[in-house]
Scaffold this active site. Structure first.
Site, PDB file in Angstrom:
ATOM      1  N   TYR A  29       0.872  -1.304  -0.211  1.00 51.01           N
ATOM      2  CA  TYR A  29      -0.102  -0.221   0.031  1.00 51.01           C
ATOM      3  C   TYR A  29       0.742   1.437   0.010  1.00 51.01           C
ATOM      4  CZ  TYR A  29      -2.957  -3.722   1.153  1.00 51.01           C
ATOM      5  OH  TYR A  29      -3.470  -5.048   1.210  1.00 51.01           O
ATOM      6  N   HIS A 106      -9.000   1.195  -4.604  1.00 49.11           N
ATOM      7  CA  HIS A 106      -7.850   0.244  -3.949  1.00 49.11           C
ATOM      8  C   HIS A 106      -6.783   0.820  -4.224  1.00 49.11           C
ATOM      9  CE1 HIS A 106     -11.078  -2.793  -2.930  1.00 49.11           C
ATOM     10  NE2 HIS A 106     -11.522  -2.638  -4.325  1.00 49.11           N
TER      11      HIS A 106
HETATM   12  C1  DHK Z   1      -6.842  -2.950   0.825  1.00 51.40           C
HETATM   13  C2  DHK Z   1      -6.833  -4.004   1.530  1.00 51.40           C
HETATM   14  O1  DHK Z   1      -6.751  -3.870   3.138  1.00 51.40           O
HETATM   15  C3  DHK Z   1      -7.004  -5.163   1.155  1.00 51.40           C
HETATM   16  O2  DHK Z   1      -7.815  -6.053   2.301  1.00 51.40           O
HETATM   17  C4  DHK Z   1      -7.411  -5.562  -0.157  1.00 51.40           C
HETATM   18  C5  DHK Z   1      -7.127  -3.237  -0.417  1.00 51.40           C
HETATM   19  C6  DHK Z   1      -6.974  -4.465  -1.011  1.00 51.40           C
HETATM   20  C7  DHK Z   1      -6.166  -1.963  -1.287  1.00 51.40           C
HETATM   21  O3  DHK Z   1      -5.674  -2.338  -2.434  1.00 51.40           O
HETATM   22  O4  DHK Z   1      -6.380  -0.674  -1.014  1.00 51.40           O
HETATM   23  O5  DHK Z   1      -7.382  -6.576  -0.646  1.00 51.40           O
END
Ligand code: DHK
Length: 157
Positions: A29, A106
């Site tokens: 992320y 996402h």
């Molecule tokens: C964020 C999450 O916490 C995951 O559970 C998802 C998503 C993806 C993201 O890419 O922001 O699978």
């Protein structure tokens, strides 16, 4: 002469563990912390004449309450339901009751990841989906939902 855009209210809902963005070891992320992402989104919103409510909860019921509260108040919702994306029919049902525009966001490209992340209940109701572009994608999502809401206004308030 440029016209001032119609002011809008957008709610940006973040699900479980989003508060750990930038801190998780996987770096799926990105490196921006959650407060940094929030300030980026607030700056972007202000530049678009959008009043942004940026919220995060680790609880499904809290996200559902916010979606219900957004009815009649918000012109649009951006939602990253995180892990609840793949499991939550109650969040889908709540979003189905929301009359404004919805963009699913996402941070990561969920289709590049494990198969259990490839099916989203949110996509059944989202007007559009942005994934894989990290914090830039969050800014794009705000712009996308604002454009959609301005093109197709509903009686928000
Ligand atoms: C964020 C999450 O916490 C995951 O559970 C998802 C998503 C993806 C993201 O890419 O922001 O699978």
């Amino acid at each position: 002469m440029t016209d001032t855009p119609t002011p809008l209210t957008i709610w940006f809902l973040n699900g479980p563990n989003a508060n750990l963005y930038g801190l998780d070891a996987s770096k799926n992320y990105g490196t921006d912390s959650f407060p940094v992402l929030q300030s980026r989104c607030e700056r972007k919103a202000a530049s678009l004449c959008v009043e942004l409510r940026f919220l995060q909860s680790n609880y499904e019921g809290q996200l559902i309450d916010w979606i219900q509260e957004a009815r009649g108040v918000a012109d649009g919702i951006v939602i990253n339901a995180a892990g609840l994306t793949y499991t939550s029919i109650p969040i889908l049902d709540a979003l189905m009751s929301f009359p404004g525009k919805i963009v699913e966001a996402h941070m990561s490209n969920i289709w590049k990841r494990e198969p259990f992340r490839h099916h989203s209940y949110i996509s059944k109701v989202a007007d559009g989906v942005i994934a894989g572009l990290g914090g830039d994608g969050y800014e794009f999502a705000i712009e996308a939902v604002a454009r959609l809401a301005r093109k197709h206004p509903h009686a928000a308030a």
